[in-house]
Design a protein around this motif. Sequence first.
Motif, PDB file in Angstrom:
ATOM      1  N   LYS A 122     -16.390  34.059 -26.683  1.00 60.36           N
ATOM      2  CA  LYS A 122     -16.930  35.049 -25.738  1.00 60.36           C
ATOM      3  C   LYS A 122     -16.504  36.451 -26.140  1.00 60.36           C
ATOM      4  CE  LYS A 122     -15.845  32.542 -21.836  1.00 60.36           C
ATOM      5  NZ  LYS A 122     -15.424  32.525 -20.432  1.00 60.36           N
ATOM      6  N   ALA A 123     -15.237  36.577 -26.579  1.00 57.92           N
ATOM      7  CA  ALA A 123     -14.727  37.897 -26.944  1.00 57.92           C
ATOM      8  C   ALA A 123     -15.500  38.480 -28.123  1.00 57.92           C
ATOM      9  CB  ALA A 123     -13.236  37.827 -27.268  1.00 57.92           C
ATOM     10  N   LEU A 124     -16.117  37.618 -28.931  1.00 58.11           N
ATOM     11  CA  LEU A 124     -16.918  38.108 -30.057  1.00 58.11           C
ATOM     12  C   LEU A 124     -18.322  38.520 -29.616  1.00 58.11           C
ATOM     13  CD1 LEU A 124     -15.872  35.510 -32.766  1.00 58.11           C
ATOM     14  CD2 LEU A 124     -15.550  37.973 -32.926  1.00 58.11           C
ATOM     15  N   GLY A 125     -18.624  38.278 -28.346  1.00 59.77           N
ATOM     16  CA  GLY A 125     -19.925  38.681 -27.831  1.00 59.77           C
ATOM     17  C   GLY A 125     -20.975  37.586 -27.847  1.00 59.77           C
ATOM     18  N   LEU A 126     -20.584  36.360 -28.171  1.00 54.87           N
ATOM     19  CA  LEU A 126     -21.549  35.254 -28.174  1.00 54.87           C
ATOM     20  C   LEU A 126     -22.014  34.958 -26.749  1.00 54.87           C
ATOM     21  CD1 LEU A 126     -20.442  34.839 -31.088  1.00 54.87           C
ATOM     22  CD2 LEU A 126     -20.635  32.405 -30.694  1.00 54.87           C
ATOM     23  N   ASP A 130     -24.709  29.966 -27.227  1.00 55.48           N
ATOM     24  CA  ASP A 130     -24.102  29.951 -28.557  1.00 55.48           C
ATOM     25  C   ASP A 130     -22.648  29.502 -28.505  1.00 55.48           C
ATOM     26  OD1 ASP A 130     -26.432  30.707 -29.672  1.00 55.48           O
ATOM     27  OD2 ASP A 130     -25.816  32.733 -30.266  1.00 55.48           O
ATOM     28  N   PHE A 134     -22.265  26.436 -30.937  1.00 50.71           N
ATOM     29  CA  PHE A 134     -21.615  26.680 -32.226  1.00 50.71           C
ATOM     30  C   PHE A 134     -20.106  26.498 -32.198  1.00 50.71           C
ATOM     31  CE2 PHE A 134     -25.643  28.830 -32.577  1.00 50.71           C
ATOM     32  CZ  PHE A 134     -26.057  28.449 -33.842  1.00 50.71           C
TER      33      PHE A 134
ATOM     34  N   GLN B 103     -21.529  40.728 -22.534  1.00 48.29           N
ATOM     35  CA  GLN B 103     -21.710  40.358 -23.939  1.00 48.29           C
ATOM     36  C   GLN B 103     -21.890  41.601 -24.804  1.00 48.29           C
ATOM     37  OE1 GLN B 103     -24.993  37.580 -23.749  1.00 48.29           O
ATOM     38  NE2 GLN B 103     -23.749  36.223 -22.488  1.00 48.29           N
ATOM     39  N   ARG B 106     -18.559  43.400 -25.133  1.00 52.18           N
ATOM     40  CA  ARG B 106     -17.597  42.672 -25.966  1.00 52.18           C
ATOM     41  C   ARG B 106     -17.847  42.867 -27.457  1.00 52.18           C
ATOM     42  NH1 ARG B 106     -17.833  37.456 -22.094  1.00 52.18           N
ATOM     43  NH2 ARG B 106     -16.015  37.900 -20.782  1.00 52.18           N
ATOM     44  N   ARG B 107     -19.092  43.186 -27.825  1.00 54.12           N
ATOM     45  CA  ARG B 107     -19.370  43.449 -29.243  1.00 54.12           C
ATOM     46  C   ARG B 107     -18.543  44.609 -29.759  1.00 54.12           C
ATOM     47  NH1 ARG B 107     -25.879  43.898 -29.076  1.00 54.12           N
ATOM     48  NH2 ARG B 107     -26.215  42.032 -27.829  1.00 54.12           N
ATOM     49  N   LEU B 130     -19.920  34.028 -37.988  1.00 53.06           N
ATOM     50  CA  LEU B 130     -20.639  33.436 -36.843  1.00 53.06           C
ATOM     51  C   LEU B 130     -21.232  34.507 -35.921  1.00 53.06           C
ATOM     52  CD1 LEU B 130     -21.502  30.982 -35.175  1.00 53.06           C
ATOM     53  CD2 LEU B 130     -19.298  31.077 -34.014  1.00 53.06           C
ATOM     54  N   ALA B 131     -20.364  35.433 -35.467  1.00 54.22           N
ATOM     55  CA  ALA B 131     -20.866  36.438 -34.524  1.00 54.22           C
ATOM     56  C   ALA B 131     -21.772  37.450 -35.213  1.00 54.22           C
ATOM     57  CB  ALA B 131     -19.700  37.148 -33.838  1.00 54.22           C
ATOM     58  N   ARG B 134     -25.070  35.408 -35.226  1.00 56.37           N
ATOM     59  CA  ARG B 134     -25.639  35.037 -33.935  1.00 56.37           C
ATOM     60  C   ARG B 134     -25.777  36.223 -32.985  1.00 56.37           C
ATOM     61  NH1 ARG B 134     -28.694  31.157 -34.074  1.00 56.37           N
ATOM     62  NH2 ARG B 134     -28.694  31.411 -31.816  1.00 56.37           N
ATOM     63  N   VAL B 135     -24.826  37.166 -33.057  1.00 52.60           N
ATOM     64  CA  VAL B 135     -24.853  38.278 -32.103  1.00 52.60           C
ATOM     65  C   VAL B 135     -25.581  39.480 -32.686  1.00 52.60           C
ATOM     66  CG1 VAL B 135     -23.443  39.837 -30.712  1.00 52.60           C
ATOM     67  CG2 VAL B 135     -22.705  37.479 -31.064  1.00 52.60           C
ATOM     68  N   ARG B 179     -11.901  38.635 -38.439  1.00 53.45           N
ATOM     69  CA  ARG B 179     -13.049  38.154 -37.671  1.00 53.45           C
ATOM     70  C   ARG B 179     -13.452  39.181 -36.608  1.00 53.45           C
ATOM     71  NH1 ARG B 179     -12.489  32.661 -34.178  1.00 53.45           N
ATOM     72  NH2 ARG B 179     -11.019  33.959 -33.023  1.00 53.45           N
ATOM     73  N   MET B 183     -17.105  42.790 -36.490  1.00 57.66           N
ATOM     74  CA  MET B 183     -18.068  43.284 -35.514  1.00 57.66           C
ATOM     75  C   MET B 183     -18.017  44.809 -35.412  1.00 57.66           C
ATOM     76  SD  MET B 183     -19.655  40.626 -34.496  1.00 57.66           S
ATOM     77  CE  MET B 183     -20.475  40.977 -32.939  1.00 57.66           C
TER      78      MET B 183
END
Lengths: 219, 271
Positions: A122-126, A130, A134, B103, B106-107, B130-131, B134-135, B179, B183
């Motif tokens: 979640k912290a990565l913005g997914l 997802d 994932f 969301q 958080r990016r 991954l992010a 996907r993001v 990681r 972003m």
Amino acid sequence: MNFDFAFAASTVPTILGVIGTTIGVAVLSCAGASILGFSFEIARRAGSVPGYLMRFAIDFIRSTPVLAWLYFLYFVLPHWGVTLPALVVGILGLSIYFSGYLAEVFKAGIDAIPKGQAEAAKALGLNRIDVVSFVLAPQMLRNVAAPVGNHFVSILKATPYLAVIAVPEMLGSALDIASNTYRYAEPLTVVGIVFLVLALAIAQGVNMLERKLLGPTNR
Amino acid sequence: MSDGQSMRQAASWPAEIGQQHGARGPDQTAAVEAAALNKWFGSFHALKDINLAVPQGGRIVICGPSGSGKSTLIRCVNGLEPFQSGTVRIGGVDLTRDQKQLQKIRRSVGMVFQQFNLFPHLTVMANCTLALRRVLGKSRTEAADIAAHYLERVRIPEQAHKYPAQLSGGQQQRVAIARALCMNPKIMLFDEPTSSLDPEMVKEVLDVMIDLAADGMTMLCVTHEMGFAREAADQVVFMDQGSIVETASPATFFAAPSQERTRLFLDKMLR
């Protein structure tokens, strides 16, 4: 009593003649039980009313004998106008009965994922979908592969129950041979060996799958 | 908290908060601003009227005894922890419970956890991409290039194909930092990033963090590493029992803390 190998060999074609039914019922029941069990567990996690109902339903399913389910679906449902073919009753009965156990397996598999995994995702913005597809689902799969495999073997071994509703499967056909010839040892031994081979094959498959899911690390 | 108050200024954050890999302008909006923030766990008052402003490029270290609310505060900043009253603003945007908006915010907020929280089923490279994919919708090669760049930056480019379990704790934490950096966040949150590391691995992680600070990254860092606070922070915030007790520059904080509770804490920490 002496074991007649020639007679034993002569029973093999008859018994293997219905192996397709056994395997088909087992495969479909595994799929049905997994889908039902997973859905039940997700519903149980929803909490509030559906959660409580599901918790009760899962406990109820797990505390009733599989034969009771088969008899109920086969003999009681028709009183309410629902008459299902024996094969469908068999698959449905095994699916329902084992869904209770698989729901518990999925529960353990989900609970075993550290909370930080979803948080990091979640912290990565997914987004939620997802995060589940994932990050959480792949980890749940590796957690449940072995216990689900065990239950698949149990489902396979429960297919002889279907003899009580006249589904032609391996144990039933062995008993038919026995009652016609008064020789029990040979056909039953053959059935035992066929089940052993099938169960070992499932176990091997699960092993390979688990190793693949775990990757190069034995976490 | 007058320090924090004076840093609040009314300028605008880049229009698109999710804007990635762009230049950081000389923008004066506080990167993070918490005002009158209160949080309860049941009847336990975990955060009491917190006011905190982190200016852009600010490097704030939050310290305090365990249970003082440091981690809870930092987890409120990216909405991992809901709060009952007050506001949290990230680059001038109010944090709400709206998932889409969360969301998006958080990016631009990277987070590093005490337990690393790398995804164990994915390689180091896949953890990083991954992010991005996907993001941010990057292509596979684009994402891999970005990930390789940041893995280089945390000094473990050669581990990209490995799984987290094959790495040491210090390496895992550096991957976790990479990681988050992939972003291109405007703010990095560190929640006790070295607390679960063996002593000999603490330095390699702190070194990476000091590099980041030197590059002007806005950082909000919960840590017990007083050496890091001294070297890299421009403000130290001391929390106790859910309140901010004292905010000072590292020099003042360590040499002449104004509060008795701070002094008692430092007495225990610095020996």
